[in-house]
Design an enzyme around this catalytic site. Sequence first.
Site, PDB file in Angstrom:
ATOM      1  N   ASP A 200       0.826  -1.207   0.000  1.00  0.00           N
ATOM      2  CA  ASP A 200       0.000   0.000   0.000  1.00  0.00           C
ATOM      3  C   ASP A 200       0.859   1.256   0.000  1.00  0.00           C
ATOM      4  O   ASP A 200       2.084   1.182   0.084  1.00  0.00           O
ATOM      5  CB  ASP A 200      -0.953  -0.008   1.203  1.00  0.00           C
ATOM      6  N   GLU A 203       3.416   1.612   2.554  1.00  0.00           N
ATOM      7  CA  GLU A 203       4.522   0.670   2.413  1.00  0.00           C
ATOM      8  C   GLU A 203       4.517  -0.411   3.484  1.00  0.00           C
ATOM      9  O   GLU A 203       5.570  -0.867   3.914  1.00  0.00           O
ATOM     10  CB  GLU A 203       5.870   1.425   2.447  1.00  0.00           C
TER      11      GLU A 203
HETATM   12  C1  NOJ Z   1       8.827   3.660   6.527  1.00  0.00           C
HETATM   13  C2  NOJ Z   1       7.590   3.820   5.717  1.00  0.00           C
HETATM   14  O1  NOJ Z   1       7.768   4.787   4.770  1.00  0.00           O
HETATM   15  C3  NOJ Z   1       6.417   4.081   6.621  1.00  0.00           C
HETATM   16  O2  NOJ Z   1       5.258   4.348   5.910  1.00  0.00           O
HETATM   17  C4  NOJ Z   1       6.244   2.846   7.428  1.00  0.00           C
HETATM   18  O3  NOJ Z   1       5.205   3.023   8.349  1.00  0.00           O
HETATM   19  C5  NOJ Z   1       7.534   2.471   8.130  1.00  0.00           C
HETATM   20  N1  NOJ Z   1       8.683   2.483   7.260  1.00  0.00           N
HETATM   21  C6  NOJ Z   1       7.419   1.103   8.727  1.00  0.00           C
HETATM   22  O4  NOJ Z   1       7.281   0.147   7.726  1.00  0.00           O
HETATM   23  C1  NOJ Z   2       6.261   7.225   4.352  1.00  0.00           C
HETATM   24  C2  NOJ Z   2       4.902   7.215   3.776  1.00  0.00           C
HETATM   25  O1  NOJ Z   2       4.168   6.203   4.427  1.00  0.00           O
HETATM   26  C3  NOJ Z   2       4.938   6.961   2.294  1.00  0.00           C
HETATM   27  O2  NOJ Z   2       3.635   7.079   1.787  1.00  0.00           O
HETATM   28  C4  NOJ Z   2       5.847   7.963   1.609  1.00  0.00           C
HETATM   29  O3  NOJ Z   2       5.936   7.662   0.259  1.00  0.00           O
HETATM   30  C5  NOJ Z   2       7.226   7.954   2.231  1.00  0.00           C
HETATM   31  N1  NOJ Z   2       7.148   8.113   3.664  1.00  0.00           N
HETATM   32  C6  NOJ Z   2       8.089   9.079   1.690  1.00  0.00           C
HETATM   33  O4  NOJ Z   2       7.518  10.318   1.987  1.00  0.00           O
END
Ligand code: NOJ
Ligand code: NOJ
Length: 462
Positions: A200, A203
């Site tokens: 999603d 991520e």
């Molecule tokens: C970094 C991701 O970008 C974020 O969305 C996520 O919650 C954490 N890693 C943990 O997987």
């Molecule tokens: C974490 C977020 O969950 C993700 O959607 C985003 O792409 C990355 N950070 C980078 O901003």
Amino acid sequence: MRPLKALFKILMIAGVVLAPFASASSGSIRMMPLEKWLPQQEQISVKNLLRNISPAGTAKGAVVASPSRQNPDYWYHWVRDAALVMSVIVDQFSMTSVPEKKAYYMDLMWDYTEFSRLNQMTPTPSGGPGEPKFHVDGTPFVGPWGRPQNDGPALRALTLMKFARILISESKTEDIRRISSMIKYDLEFVSHHWREACFDLWEEIKGHHFYTLIVQHQSLVEGSSYLSLLGDNGAAEWYRKQAEEIKGELNKFWDNERAVIVSTRNRVGGIDYKKSNLDSSVLLGVLHAGVSDIFSVDDPKVQSTVLKLKQTFRTLYSINQSGPSAAAIGRYPEDKYDGYSSAGEGNPWILITNGFAEYFYRLSRTYLQRKRIIVTPANKPFFKDLGFDLTVGVIDQSDRRFSGLIERLQSEGDEYLVRVKYHIDSDGQMSEQMNRWSGYLQGARDLTWSYASFLTALQSRL
Ligand code: NOJ
Ligand code: NOJ
């Protein structure tokens, strides 16, 4: 670069354009009337956003998610973030009539396009355009990650088509040919792979996601009309058919008992603790799909979901118990990502709270266009929460409640921006998150997407 253009760029980046605002303090932002703050924050947002496109040390066209290189390390080109940010650049191009600015934005679009072409041509761990992020020199990030993320190519195609329509209006035949092959590359992927499970936008979960599917749907709808414009009727027809099938899938996300659109179905991997399946990404999907023929902003199912999200985050976060009337909104109630690690406590996000503002602005605009408001059992509680106890039926524009509702929706949108204004830094800096207890910003600083979300919200404001 032509001298005037270069000068403009230097002035923008040096912040000279902003000199009059340089000394705002946190207190003064908080006390400042909204109408005064908005144009100031607009300039700051444009400037800070531009600073994250091709910053020193990166390849031309790379859009860093944030200048933060450690804790957290966001010094990457994320395909999703970049597409959403560059869509704002196309808007900026269209909104200005200053030739130097136009030329400057046009250059940025081409830099992004060429960087993206490199991304498309580079072999990646996921083996296709669903690769979520690249190093700032354009080489693929090969470490462990939640991949693929198939919203990326759909969002990139949407942004490139928005750019291409400008080129079409200027009859730039050779440029159109160049960009169209890239658009088609992404759309071919989307149209052949949307059935596959992927990670999603956060991520975290592998499965089928409302956000991913609705932006994929929109990319194929727009792709279909784009390609028929170019005379590629075979592809146009194939995309239209696939879009139609995605529609059927999207409808399955409506949970009639709970009266919400859920975020994920058929989970096959990733985190397993999002028990509520209630997620602001549903609203972001509706917003990023633009004007969609499914789950539009005034769809009672969307309104019902927005209400559930509002109620959930209003009570969940301590900062929402005081301050501005609108709640700061987070990703989903069980969130553990605090901006640094996933062993923490989730917080409200700036880009989502801005998204709520945009939602209410766009809803009021939509009603103004439709000239009527339809009240159904599914959206009745949504209006009740806004202070309007309505009976099921149609309120048309001659009804005196119509303008009252329109105004209420706009002021509701404003309240979310007031909430953001209440918590951001004295210099207009926007990080990723606001601490749920203290309201202080945390997580990646100067998140490019935070600025983009502020600018699109502002654009939807009447
Ligand atoms: C970094 C991701 O970008 C974020 O969305 C996520 O919650 C954490 N890693 C943990 O997987
Ligand atoms: C974490 C977020 O969950 C993700 O959607 C985003 O792409 C990355 N950070 C980078 O901003």
